[in-house]
Design an enzyme around this catalytic site. Structure first.
Site, mmCIF file in Angstrom:
data_model
loop_
_atom_site.group_PDB
_atom_site.id
_atom_site.type_symbol
_atom_site.label_atom_id
_atom_site.label_comp_id
_atom_site.label_asym_id
_atom_site.label_seq_id
_atom_site.Cartn_x
_atom_site.Cartn_y
_atom_site.Cartn_z
ATOM 1 N N ARG A 173 -27.859 -71.410 90.838
ATOM 2 C CA ARG A 173 -27.063 -71.659 92.048
ATOM 3 C C ARG A 173 -25.613 -72.031 91.755
ATOM 4 O O ARG A 173 -24.701 -71.550 92.439
ATOM 5 C CB ARG A 173 -27.725 -72.711 92.957
ATOM 6 C CG ARG A 173 -29.126 -72.319 93.465
ATOM 7 C CD ARG A 173 -29.144 -70.949 94.108
ATOM 8 N NE ARG A 173 -30.424 -70.608 94.715
ATOM 9 C CZ ARG A 173 -31.191 -69.580 94.367
ATOM 10 N NH1 ARG A 173 -30.840 -68.781 93.364
ATOM 11 N NH2 ARG A 173 -32.308 -69.314 95.007
ATOM 12 N N SER A 204 -42.128 -66.332 99.132
ATOM 13 C CA SER A 204 -40.703 -66.493 98.892
ATOM 14 C C SER A 204 -40.520 -66.450 97.377
ATOM 15 O O SER A 204 -41.073 -67.285 96.653
ATOM 16 C CB SER A 204 -40.250 -67.828 99.471
ATOM 17 O OG SER A 204 -38.945 -68.090 99.024
ATOM 18 N N ASP A 216 -33.866 -62.958 104.236
ATOM 19 C CA ASP A 216 -33.045 -64.039 104.788
ATOM 20 C C ASP A 216 -31.573 -63.657 104.894
ATOM 21 O O ASP A 216 -30.944 -63.845 105.927
ATOM 22 C CB ASP A 216 -33.176 -65.304 103.920
ATOM 23 C CG ASP A 216 -34.565 -65.925 104.021
ATOM 24 O OD1 ASP A 216 -35.284 -65.616 104.988
ATOM 25 O OD2 ASP A 216 -34.916 -66.710 103.131
ATOM 26 N N ASP A 276 -32.224 -75.322 97.521
ATOM 27 C CA ASP A 276 -31.127 -74.391 97.253
ATOM 28 C C ASP A 276 -29.927 -74.604 98.170
ATOM 29 O O ASP A 276 -28.783 -74.501 97.748
ATOM 30 C CB ASP A 276 -31.628 -72.942 97.338
ATOM 31 C CG ASP A 276 -32.547 -72.600 96.169
ATOM 32 O OD1 ASP A 276 -32.301 -73.126 95.068
ATOM 33 O OD2 ASP A 276 -33.491 -71.818 96.355
HETATM 34 N N1 ARG Z 1 -38.659 -74.985 93.955
HETATM 35 C C1 ARG Z 1 -37.757 -74.340 93.071
HETATM 36 C C2 ARG Z 1 -36.429 -75.030 93.088
HETATM 37 O O1 ARG Z 1 -36.134 -75.728 94.012
HETATM 38 C C3 ARG Z 1 -37.658 -72.859 93.358
HETATM 39 C C4 ARG Z 1 -36.825 -72.485 94.536
HETATM 40 C C5 ARG Z 1 -36.866 -71.032 94.774
HETATM 41 N N2 ARG Z 1 -35.979 -70.624 95.802
HETATM 42 C C6 ARG Z 1 -36.271 -69.760 96.733
HETATM 43 N N3 ARG Z 1 -35.353 -69.536 97.630
HETATM 44 N N4 ARG Z 1 -37.408 -69.134 96.793
HETATM 45 O O2 ARG Z 1 -35.665 -74.886 92.178
#
Ligand code: ARG
Length: 405
Positions: free
Chosen positions: A95, A175, A14, A124
């Protein structure tokens, strides 16, 4: 007017796609910012090289592992943070830290815009952008992948067309996000929620059925902070890393859940969180010994709210910061040892010790030497039950309820 963007760069598909896209679409210079939060795998040097090869003007790398362990993971431990009862907030706690360093890098390179490579469907993007609004509201934010509505397949095609130096297996596009606190896996074949996860997706944990052996580890806490394993004093980063390995060997901390995202989507998420689960279970057990009942009950409400705020991208919100103060105050007696047994996917507390505990053997015992005044229980119950007794008598008077039928 500065024409520069600081991009949160992971080295993956990405964000590698994002460098080229931003340059093409806006003519801005792109600075790649990579932050090590314990994601392992490639070295930051390799990632820096790739950023430059993918077209970044410069790259900024930070080893934030120690800071992440000390200021983010330990707060999650004290808060026993588990979103929807299962997810220890692996990505959610990273984050705000990544954003903080992104803002610092933007100041260094004199950028007026920040960018991230999140899709428009996840949490995110919200966490990055809401954190930016709190930390540096003057900076603009760009989300190239989301705003171009690129699908995973389109990103792969774009990367190939531009010969970006990144490897992608088109057939198996999971992912993955990982850091010191755990690993998250989603998408691809996991989107069929009836199907069991395939074993290849795991990396931090062994198959829980692979090894039936039992390990024990004693975790020492001081004011809610884990400070030693088996008597050996360790800094948070080393302690969490060691526990990831030890508990991971026993398959501890595999989670397969359907999660409710902030943006309204239910998604299937797989987590590997060996240290997080072991530490939170041990910490909860020590709190059972040391916290007074009402304080412990109220803290559970606070913990749930804390987890929801952090999940929802509100790390820097006033409420989260106020809850931190409450949580910290509850930890003043959370000092002692918990002996954890690790075996076949489970981390179970089997022994507790605390000089500050409220467990009093002489009050609890059914043996000789009991100091609890059993006779006074009688009067206590009469007064305690009075409210219900009065109300029940009224029901009978009005013939309304017969609880015996
Ligand atoms: N669902 C989880 C969260 O929102 C994991 C997110 C993982 N992020 C990713 N870009 N793969 O915290």
């Amino acid at each position: 007017m500065a024409k520069k963007v600081a991009l949160a760069y992971s080295g993956g598909l990405d964000t590698s796609v994002a460098i080229e896209w931003i340059k093409e679409a806006t003519g801005m210079e792109v600075f790649a910012v990579s932050i090590d939060v314990g994601q392992q795998g490639e070295s930051l040097e390799v990632i820096r090289e790739r950023a430059l090869k993918c077209g970044a003007s410069d790259a900024y790398i930070v080893d934030a592992r120690e800071e992440f362990a000390r200021e983010y993971c330990t707060l999650a431990i004290k808060a026993n943070a588990m979103y929807e009862g299962e997810y220890p907030l692996v990505s959610a706690i990273s984050r705000p830290l990544i954003t903080k360093h992104l803002v610092k890098a933007a100041r260094q390179f004199n950028c007026d815009t920040l960018a991230h490579g999140c899709t428009g469907k996840g949490n995110d993007q919200v966490r990055f952008e809401v954190s930016i609004q709190s930390l540096a509201p003057e900076l603009k934010c760009l989300s190239p992948i989301r705003d171009l509505s690129m699908t995973r397949d389109k990103e792969i095609a774009f990367a190939r067309k531009k010969s970006l130096p990144i490897e992608v297996k088109a057939e198996n596009p999971f992912s993955i996000d990982q850091n010191l606190w755990g690993r998250t896996i989603e998408a691809g074949v996991l989107e069929d929620i009836w199907k069991e996860p395939i074993s290849e997706i795991y990396n931090y944990t062994q198959d829980p059925n692979f090894d039936q052996s039992v390990d024990e580890v004693t975790i020492t806490f001081e004011k809610g902070l884990p400070i030693a394993l088996d008597g050996e004093r360790l800094d948070p980063l080393t302690l969490i890393s060691k526990l990831n390995e030890l508990a991971g060997k026993h398959g501890v901390g595999r989670v397969d859940m359907i999660e409710s995202r902030l943006v309204g989507i239910k998604s299937r998420e797989i987590y590997e969180v060996p240290a997080a689960i072991t530490l939170i279970k041990a910490h909860q057990e020590l709190e059972r010994v040391t916290l007074e009942r009402e304080q412990a009950r109220f803290k559970r409400t606070v913990e749930q709210k804390w987890g929801e705020l952090v999940y929802d991208g509100r790390w820097y919100s006033p409420l989260k910061e106020s809850l931190d103060l409450f949580i910290e105050d509850t930890q003043k007696y959370v000092t002692g040892d918990i002996r954890m047994q690790l075996n076949s996917g489970r981390a179970v507390p089997v022994g507790r010790k605390s000089e500050h505990g409220l467990y009093d053997y002489n009050l609890a015992t059914y043996e000789e030497g009991d100091t609890f005044d059993q006779l006074s229980a009688r009067g206590f119950i009469q007064i305690y039950g009075l409210q219900d007794k009065q109300a029940a008598a009224r029901d009978i008077r009005y013939g309304k309820i017969n609880r015996l039928d």
